[in-house]
Scaffold this motif. Sequence first.
Motif, mmCIF file in Angstrom:
data_model
loop_
_atom_site.group_PDB
_atom_site.id
_atom_site.type_symbol
_atom_site.label_atom_id
_atom_site.label_comp_id
_atom_site.label_asym_id
_atom_site.label_seq_id
_atom_site.Cartn_x
_atom_site.Cartn_y
_atom_site.Cartn_z
ATOM 1 N N ALA A 1 -60.594 3.391 21.013
ATOM 2 C CA ALA A 1 -60.200 3.421 22.424
ATOM 3 C C ALA A 1 -61.164 2.560 23.226
ATOM 4 O O ALA A 1 -62.350 2.464 22.893
ATOM 5 N N SER A 2 -60.654 1.953 24.287
ATOM 6 C CA SER A 2 -61.486 1.092 25.121
ATOM 7 C C SER A 2 -62.307 1.883 26.139
ATOM 8 O O SER A 2 -63.093 1.296 26.878
ATOM 9 N N GLY A 3 -62.130 3.203 26.166
ATOM 10 C CA GLY A 3 -62.894 4.064 27.072
ATOM 11 C C GLY A 3 -62.729 5.510 26.668
ATOM 12 O O GLY A 3 -62.030 5.815 25.700
ATOM 13 N N PRO A 4 -63.374 6.429 27.398
ATOM 14 C CA PRO A 4 -63.245 7.855 27.086
ATOM 15 C C PRO A 4 -61.807 8.332 27.259
ATOM 16 O O PRO A 4 -61.096 7.843 28.133
ATOM 17 N N LEU A 5 -61.397 9.311 26.442
ATOM 18 C CA LEU A 5 -60.040 9.846 26.491
ATOM 19 C C LEU A 5 -60.028 11.218 27.145
ATOM 20 O O LEU A 5 -61.031 11.928 27.142
ATOM 21 N N ASP A 6 -58.859 11.585 27.702
ATOM 22 C CA ASP A 6 -58.681 12.869 28.386
ATOM 23 C C ASP A 6 -58.035 13.883 27.455
ATOM 24 O O ASP A 6 -57.355 13.505 26.510
ATOM 25 N N GLY A 7 -58.207 15.153 27.781
ATOM 26 C CA GLY A 7 -57.522 16.187 27.029
ATOM 27 C C GLY A 7 -57.764 17.560 27.612
ATOM 28 O O GLY A 7 -58.707 17.777 28.344
#
Length: 68
Positions: A45-51
């Motif tokens: 991923a190009s940045g942090p992911l949400d969840g």
Amino acid sequence: MEWVSSVEELSAGVLHFRRSTGRHGLSNLSAGPVPLPEGLEVVLASGPLDGEAGAVDRVPAQTTVWLR
């Protein structure tokens, strides 16, 4: 390469493609998060992911993910 995005996704700023190897790329160019496609695993991923509750289930705005 094959485009997977629907017209609604494209108009919302989501570009999703699949390569013949089965790998996917999804770019969220919109202003808000979008759900990850079900059944695919994030490779990069190009940045942090949400969840929710620690699960990665959304791609934040202005982020690209590579999936398998």
